[in-house]
Scaffold this motif. Structure first.
Motif, PDB file in Angstrom:
ATOM      1  N   ASN A 134      23.715  27.093  29.542  1.00 11.06           N
ATOM      2  CA  ASN A 134      22.379  27.640  29.317  1.00 11.06           C
ATOM      3  C   ASN A 134      22.094  27.823  27.829  1.00 11.06           C
ATOM      4  N   LYS A 135      23.131  28.292  27.146  1.00 11.43           N
ATOM      5  CA  LYS A 135      22.961  28.662  25.736  1.00 11.43           C
ATOM      6  C   LYS A 135      22.503  27.498  24.841  1.00 11.43           C
ATOM      7  N   PRO A 136      23.094  26.303  24.998  1.00 10.58           N
ATOM      8  CA  PRO A 136      22.647  25.210  24.121  1.00 10.58           C
ATOM      9  C   PRO A 136      21.149  24.976  24.200  1.00 10.58           C
ATOM     10  N   LEU A 137      20.601  25.078  25.406  1.00 10.89           N
ATOM     11  CA  LEU A 137      19.158  24.879  25.557  1.00 10.89           C
ATOM     12  C   LEU A 137      18.380  25.930  24.781  1.00 10.89           C
ATOM     13  N   GLN A 138      18.850  27.158  24.942  1.00  9.56           N
ATOM     14  CA  GLN A 138      18.201  28.271  24.252  1.00  9.56           C
ATOM     15  C   GLN A 138      18.284  28.054  22.739  1.00  9.56           C
ATOM     16  N   ILE A 139      19.476  27.653  22.287  1.00 12.11           N
ATOM     17  CA  ILE A 139      19.667  27.411  20.850  1.00 12.11           C
ATOM     18  C   ILE A 139      18.781  26.272  20.398  1.00 12.11           C
ATOM     19  N   SER A 140      18.731  25.230  21.196  1.00 11.60           N
ATOM     20  CA  SER A 140      17.941  24.062  20.826  1.00 11.60           C
ATOM     21  C   SER A 140      16.481  24.437  20.622  1.00 11.60           C
ATOM     22  N   ARG A 141      15.942  25.194  21.571  1.00 15.61           N
ATOM     23  CA  ARG A 141      14.532  25.602  21.438  1.00 15.61           C
ATOM     24  C   ARG A 141      14.319  26.434  20.173  1.00 15.61           C
ATOM     25  N   PHE A 142      15.245  27.350  19.953  1.00 20.68           N
ATOM     26  CA  PHE A 142      15.121  28.261  18.810  1.00 20.68           C
ATOM     27  C   PHE A 142      15.198  27.497  17.486  1.00 20.68           C
ATOM     28  N   VAL A 143      16.212  26.647  17.365  1.00 19.00           N
ATOM     29  CA  VAL A 143      16.399  25.929  16.097  1.00 19.00           C
ATOM     30  C   VAL A 143      15.269  24.930  15.872  1.00 19.00           C
ATOM     31  N   MET A 144      14.807  24.308  16.966  1.00 17.53           N
ATOM     32  CA  MET A 144      13.681  23.385  16.821  1.00 17.53           C
ATOM     33  C   MET A 144      12.461  24.095  16.266  1.00 17.53           C
ATOM     34  N   GLU A 145      12.254  25.278  16.741  1.00 12.10           N
ATOM     35  CA  GLU A 145      11.103  26.034  16.269  1.00 12.10           C
ATOM     36  C   GLU A 145      11.265  26.370  14.773  1.00 12.10           C
ATOM     37  N   LEU A 146      12.467  26.767  14.409  1.00 14.71           N
ATOM     38  CA  LEU A 146      12.721  27.041  12.998  1.00 14.71           C
ATOM     39  C   LEU A 146      12.529  25.774  12.162  1.00 14.71           C
ATOM     40  N   ASN A 147      13.022  24.663  12.720  1.00 13.53           N
ATOM     41  CA  ASN A 147      12.885  23.398  12.010  1.00 13.53           C
ATOM     42  C   ASN A 147      11.414  23.079  11.772  1.00 13.53           C
ATOM     43  N   ALA A 148      10.619  23.266  12.821  1.00 15.86           N
ATOM     44  CA  ALA A 148       9.179  23.039  12.678  1.00 15.86           C
ATOM     45  C   ALA A 148       8.607  23.975  11.617  1.00 15.86           C
ATOM     46  N   GLY A 149       9.114  25.201  11.611  1.00 15.67           N
ATOM     47  CA  GLY A 149       8.632  26.169  10.624  1.00 15.67           C
ATOM     48  C   GLY A 149       8.962  25.754   9.209  1.00 15.67           C
ATOM     49  N   PHE A 150      10.200  25.325   9.016  1.00 15.54           N
ATOM     50  CA  PHE A 150      10.609  24.957   7.657  1.00 15.54           C
ATOM     51  C   PHE A 150       9.824  23.758   7.138  1.00 15.54           C
ATOM     52  N   ARG A 151       9.351  22.927   8.062  1.00 16.92           N
ATOM     53  CA  ARG A 151       8.568  21.781   7.624  1.00 16.92           C
ATOM     54  C   ARG A 151       7.214  22.192   7.063  1.00 16.92           C
ATOM     55  N   LEU A 152       6.801  23.397   7.365  1.00 15.52           N
ATOM     56  CA  LEU A 152       5.518  23.866   6.841  1.00 15.52           C
ATOM     57  C   LEU A 152       5.610  24.241   5.367  1.00 15.52           C
ATOM     58  N   LEU A 153       6.847  24.419   4.893  1.00 13.10           N
ATOM     59  CA  LEU A 153       7.006  24.868   3.510  1.00 13.10           C
ATOM     60  C   LEU A 153       6.960  23.690   2.553  1.00 13.10           C
ATOM     61  N   ASN A 154       6.302  23.886   1.443  1.00 12.98           N
ATOM     62  CA  ASN A 154       6.336  22.879   0.381  1.00 12.98           C
ATOM     63  C   ASN A 154       7.521  23.200  -0.512  1.00 12.98           C
ATOM     64  N   LEU A 155       8.620  22.558  -0.247  1.00 16.10           N
ATOM     65  CA  LEU A 155       9.799  22.902  -1.043  1.00 16.10           C
ATOM     66  C   LEU A 155       9.886  21.982  -2.237  1.00 16.10           C
ATOM     67  N   LYS A 156      10.206  22.563  -3.351  1.00 16.48           N
ATOM     68  CA  LYS A 156      10.455  21.705  -4.506  1.00 16.48           C
ATOM     69  C   LYS A 156      11.955  21.500  -4.623  1.00 16.48           C
ATOM     70  N   ASN A 157      12.350  20.778  -5.628  1.00 12.86           N
ATOM     71  CA  ASN A 157      13.746  20.362  -5.689  1.00 12.86           C
ATOM     72  C   ASN A 157      14.653  21.493  -6.161  1.00 12.86           C
ATOM     73  N   ASP A 158      14.812  22.499  -5.355  1.00 12.36           N
ATOM     74  CA  ASP A 158      15.651  23.612  -5.773  1.00 12.36           C
ATOM     75  C   ASP A 158      16.733  23.872  -4.734  1.00 12.36           C
ATOM     76  N   HIS A 159      17.327  25.038  -4.850  1.00 11.36           N
ATOM     77  CA  HIS A 159      18.439  25.374  -3.968  1.00 11.36           C
ATOM     78  C   HIS A 159      18.001  25.417  -2.502  1.00 11.36           C
ATOM     79  N   LEU A 160      16.846  26.029  -2.273  1.00 10.34           N
ATOM     80  CA  LEU A 160      16.337  26.152  -0.907  1.00 10.34           C
ATOM     81  C   LEU A 160      16.125  24.773  -0.293  1.00 10.34           C
TER      82      LEU A 160
END
Lengths: 286, 238
Positions: free
Chosen positions: B168-194
């Motif tokens: 069960n857990k992998p599915l839960q993790i997958s949904r959670f991380v996917m959402e975070l991944n989608a979130g991080f794509r909203l950021l305009n990151l420049k070439n730094d540590h982040l």
């Protein structure tokens, strides 16, 4: 494994689950207006603001660097006494314009944000400006302008026009002591150049004076402990500057009596003025 | 010599500013070391999540106790750092704060399965989430890097959960991380540590996807109502 597997399986059986379809399903199941995404949108706004401010500051800093380098060049270009006075007056004028222009903009830009967050964006401009400012003050009054004095010049009062009358607020562009010192370290290079130039113009008194000043500054730097990385790096250049200027003075003493001053003309090649990113060009040549 | 005196004066004053700077740094360093030790203890406690399901809630509870200790440390740090100089000394607590952001986010996810917000993390550490001209706060970049660390840890957990027989857990993790991944794509990151840390996120995502895929082709995923029946297939290469 994933790339090969995906195509192969996809062709064989459309109904079958593939790696990409698993990923796609998960992605599609995300709600568009989840609190997580809302949080990221806020974060994006914060990061963007920070980046934009940084870019604007870098631009201002670059403007200051270019103008400061031109002022230094102007100060070096004068040979006769009258020309020097004129050049110093013009340099003072242009330095003041910098303080009233870009430096004020930096102060306003940083008014609401924490100090030091953007110090890396502006440090280059500050250093170059201090270099020009101290050189100008040395040539003008014969004394080095101190950190307090420069900092005092960078205090502004800004008027706000509001409905209930004008209000004034104080804005300060913070000059860190380290930036000031880094600028002073660069000054040794300019003084060395000045000493060498003054040999060529036959003013040996000027040359000895500049030489002594470089020595005094170097002595000061030697006495410091706990200096940062950047300043430690500049110490090498400063040491070289001292060696060069002392060698020049030595040459003037030993050979100066034999040859007329005109034979000693050795202008430094000044081709790299526009190069604002490197500080190593401040060593100069002789 | 008069000029010499002036120069002496300039250098003496600068030396004084260097000295007081060093003193502040010394105090900050000591506090940060303590906070760092507590965070390492917490990391060790939480390792149990990878091999013992029953230990999780216990570990969370213990870690919560450590957060309380860390909070005391941050309180002292807040006093040691001059309010105007947050970013001057930021380097000293940057890493440890990122780790705490990660730890807090992990504990909250384990407990309730949701994302700990910037405000929540800051509150647990007893500091402000808002960046102001003066004052100690939780920097947004440190928080975001904490979330990226969380994704790496969760990708490991996804693998170990399957080993444990928890499909069960992998599915839960997958949904959670996917959402975070989608979130991080909203950021305009420049070439730094982040940005560099964000670039590593895709490997975590890939790992989790592969786990979920392995489960799905073997029909090991827990059934949801609207999911169509998939025909069975044995895979040779995975």
């Amino acid at each position: 494994m994933s790339g090969r597997g995906r195509g192969y399986r996809g062709n064989r059986n459309r109904n079958q689950q593939t790696l990409s379809s698993v990923a796609r399903e998960t992605a599609l199941s995300l709600p568009a207006d989840s609190p997580v995404l809302a949080m990221f949108k806020t974060a994006a706004r914060q990061l963007n603001e920070r980046q934009d401010r940084h870019e604007r500051l870098v631009k201002l800093s670059r403007d200051i660097t270019i103008e400061s380098k031109r002022i230094i060049f102007l100060l070096h270009s004068a040979i006769t006494k009258e020309a020097t006075e004129k050049a110093v007056a013009e340099a003072n004028d242009r330095l003041n314009k910098l303080i009233k222009g870009p430096f004020k903009c930096i102060g306003l830009e940083l008014e609401k944000s924490p100090a030091y967050l953007h110090s890396r964006a502006v440090t280059a401009g500050f250093q170059e400006f201090i270099e020009a400012k101290t050189l100008c003050s040395l040539m003008d009054k014969g004394v080095l302008i101190t950190w307090d004095e420069v900092q005092k010049e960078m205090q502004y009062t800004v008027k706000d026009s509001a409905d209930d009358g004008d209000t004034e607020r104080a804005v300060v562009t913070m000059l860190t002591p380290t930036d000031y010192m880094l600028g002073v370290a660069d000054l040794t290079g300019e003084l060395m150049r000045r000493a060498v130039n003054s040999i060529s113009s036959g003013d040996s008194q000027e040359c000895f004076q500049s030489c002594q000043y470089v020595r005094d500054l170097y002595t000061g730097f030697l006495g410091l402990f706990g200096i940062g990385k950047e300043l430690a790096r500049k110490m090498n250049t400063t040491r070289n500057n001292v060696a060069k200027v002392e060698l020049a003075v030595y040459a003037l003493k030993v050979r100066g009596g034999e040859a007329p001053p005109t034979l000693l003309i050795q202008q430094p090649p000044m081709t790299d003025w526009e190069d604002s990113t490197h500080h190593s060009d401040d060593e100069g040549y002789y | 010599m008069c000029e010499n005196e002036l120069i002496n004066d300039i250098f003496t004053k600068f030396q004084q500013s260097l000295d007081s700077d060093q003193e502040t740094r010394e105090v900050i360093r000591t506090i940060c070391k303590e906070i760092d030790q507590i965070s390492r203890e917490a990391v060790t406690y939480l390792q149990i999540i990878h091999h013992k399901e029953e230990g999780i809630s216990q570990a969370c509870l213990k870690t919560r106790g450590l957060f309380e200790k860390a909070r005391q440390g941050y309180l002292r740090l807040k006093e040691a750092v001059p309010p105007t100089d947050y970013f001057k000394y930021h380097e000293h607590w940057r890493w440890v704060t990122q780790r705490y952001s990660f730890l807090i986010a992990l504990v909250i996810w384990l407990e309730v399965g949701i994302l700990a917000s910037h405000e929540t993390v800051a509150e647990i550490l007893g500091i402000s989430p808002i960046e102001e001209k003066e004052g100690f706060h939780l920097d947004i970049e440190d928080y975001l890097i904490g979330l990226l660390l969380l994704c790496s840890e969760l990708s490991r957990l996804a693998v170990n959960a399957v080993t444990r027989g928890d499909y069960n857990k992998p599915l839960q993790i997958s949904r959670f991380v996917m959402e975070l991944n989608a979130g991080f794509r909203l950021l305009n990151l420049k070439n730094d540590h982040l940005r560099k840390r964000f670039d590593a996120l895709k490997y975590d995502v890939k790992k989790i996807e592969e786990v979920v895929y392995d489960l799905s082709i073997r029909q090991l995923l827990p059934k949801t109502a609207d999911e169509p029946k998939i025909e069975d297939s044995k895979e040779a290469d995975s």
